[in-house]
Design a protein around this motif. Structure first.
Motif, PDB file in Angstrom:
ATOM      1  N   GLY A  39       0.798  -1.220   0.000  1.00 62.42           N
ATOM      2  CA  GLY A  39       0.000   0.000   0.000  1.00 62.42           C
ATOM      3  C   GLY A  39       0.827   1.264   0.000  1.00 62.42           C
ATOM      4  N   THR A  40       2.149   1.105  -0.197  1.00 65.94           N
ATOM      5  CA  THR A  40       3.031   2.269  -0.230  1.00 65.94           C
ATOM      6  C   THR A  40       4.061   2.109  -1.350  1.00 65.94           C
ATOM      7  OG1 THR A  40       4.595   1.300   1.357  1.00 65.94           O
ATOM      8  CG2 THR A  40       2.834   2.705   2.243  1.00 65.94           C
ATOM      9  N   LEU A  41       4.468   3.220  -1.901  1.00 63.46           N
ATOM     10  CA  LEU A  41       5.570   3.266  -2.852  1.00 63.46           C
ATOM     11  C   LEU A  41       6.765   3.854  -2.119  1.00 63.46           C
ATOM     12  CD1 LEU A  41       6.622   3.048  -5.821  1.00 63.46           C
ATOM     13  CD2 LEU A  41       5.930   5.453  -6.083  1.00 63.46           C
ATOM     14  N   ARG A  42       7.827   3.070  -1.967  1.00 58.04           N
ATOM     15  CA  ARG A  42       9.012   3.528  -1.246  1.00 58.04           C
ATOM     16  C   ARG A  42       9.929   4.265  -2.214  1.00 58.04           C
ATOM     17  NH1 ARG A  42      11.091  -2.043   1.002  1.00 58.04           N
ATOM     18  NH2 ARG A  42      10.925  -2.343  -1.248  1.00 58.04           N
ATOM     19  N   ILE A  43      10.137   5.544  -1.935  1.00 56.94           N
ATOM     20  CA  ILE A  43      10.840   6.438  -2.856  1.00 56.94           C
ATOM     21  C   ILE A  43      12.121   6.938  -2.202  1.00 56.94           C
ATOM     22  CG2 ILE A  43      10.668   8.573  -4.196  1.00 56.94           C
ATOM     23  CD1 ILE A  43       7.522   8.228  -3.707  1.00 56.94           C
ATOM     24  N   ALA A  44      13.263   6.587  -2.780  1.00 58.47           N
ATOM     25  CA  ALA A  44      14.539   7.100  -2.283  1.00 58.47           C
ATOM     26  C   ALA A  44      14.786   8.473  -2.884  1.00 58.47           C
ATOM     27  CB  ALA A  44      15.679   6.162  -2.659  1.00 58.47           C
TER      28      ALA A  44
END
Length: 266
Positions: A39-44
């Motif tokens: 349910g999340t997009l992990r964005i560096a």
């Protein structure tokens, strides 16, 4: 952000429609499945690189790259989760599985492409030397002297280019682009090597304070980084970037943070 995501929603709906009719044997994106399940997009992204990305007074990331990440996450129907990394960490976060994408003024190069995948570019920049307007330095030839100090960010493409263009100047290596810019402001450095559009934004924001020295020293396609080996994830993100560019949504975000229209991507 809502208006931008509406413009891009149609594109993502087409991708999902295709996925529903694709053969059952087609390979499914592991990253996309993880993103939807989580349910999340992990964005560096990186801190200290305005107007691309920085950390605001509220402790939250802000900037052009940050808003791009939010728009992508909304198009995917998930929430954005930002992971702050340093410049070398843009690759490491993808390789170790900490991040699903890197959106951090990230230049797609042949060398980096052996370690991570890249989307098509969402902005194309050059590299220039920025000096204070009152500086006696008028040219790169003059700057290329041991008595002058040049600041740049470690682990970035600027590291190699600075060494090649002004080999005789003293080099000041910083962890973040903004640290080099602050060194210029404080007089610790005589010039800072940086993104041409970033430099243009500083010049436009504070007229008469800064000056870009003549010359452009690179061609850099800024793109979204992804883990290698997942074609479907690349296809989804790359296709979204194409729609983001073509719909005008990119120009809207770019102008919000840089103060002028996005130059043609070519």
């Amino acid at each position: 952000m809502r208006k931008i995501s509406i413009l891009l929603a149609g594109f993502f709906a087409l991708i999902m429609a295709w996925a529903c009719v694709a053969p059952a044997s087609a390979q499914q994106s592991n990253v996309y499945a993880d993103v939807k399940s989580r349910g999340t997009l992990r964005i560096a992204t990186v801190a200290g690189n305005p107007p691309y990305s920085s950390v605001g007074t509220d402790g939250q990331p802000t900037g052009y790259d940050v808003d791009i990440g939010k728009a992508l996450a909304e198009a995917l129907g998930v929430k954005p989760e930002f992971i702050i990394v340093d410049v070398p960490g843009r690759i490491a976060a993808l390789q170790t599985g900490r991040a699903d994408v890197t959106i951090a003024n990230f230049t797609a190069t042949t060398q980096r492409s052996t370690a991570v995948a890249f989307s098509r570019p969402y902005v194309v920049v050059g590299s220039v030397f920025l000096a204070l307007n009152g500086s006696p330095i008028q040219s790169i030839e003059q700057l290329n002297d041991a008595k002058y100090k040049v600041a740049y960010a470690r682990g970035a493409t600027s590291e190699q280019t600075t060494a090649a263009v002004v080999p005789n100047a003293e080099k000041l290596r910083f962890d973040a682009n903004n640290d080099g810019f602050l060194a210029l402001q404080s007089g610790q450095a005589d010039a800072v090597f940086m993104d041409s559009l970033q430099a243009a934004a500083y010049v436009a924001k504070e007229a008469g304070k800064y000056r870009i020295l003549p010359g452009n020293f690179s061609y850099e396609e800024i793109a979204i980084g992804m883990p290698t080996g997942d074609f479907d994830w690349w296809r989804i993100v790359d296709g979204w970037v194409g729609q983001f560019n073509g719909s005008g949504a990119n120009n809207t975000l770019f102008k919000k943070y840089f103060g002028f229209d996005l130059p043609a991507i070519k």
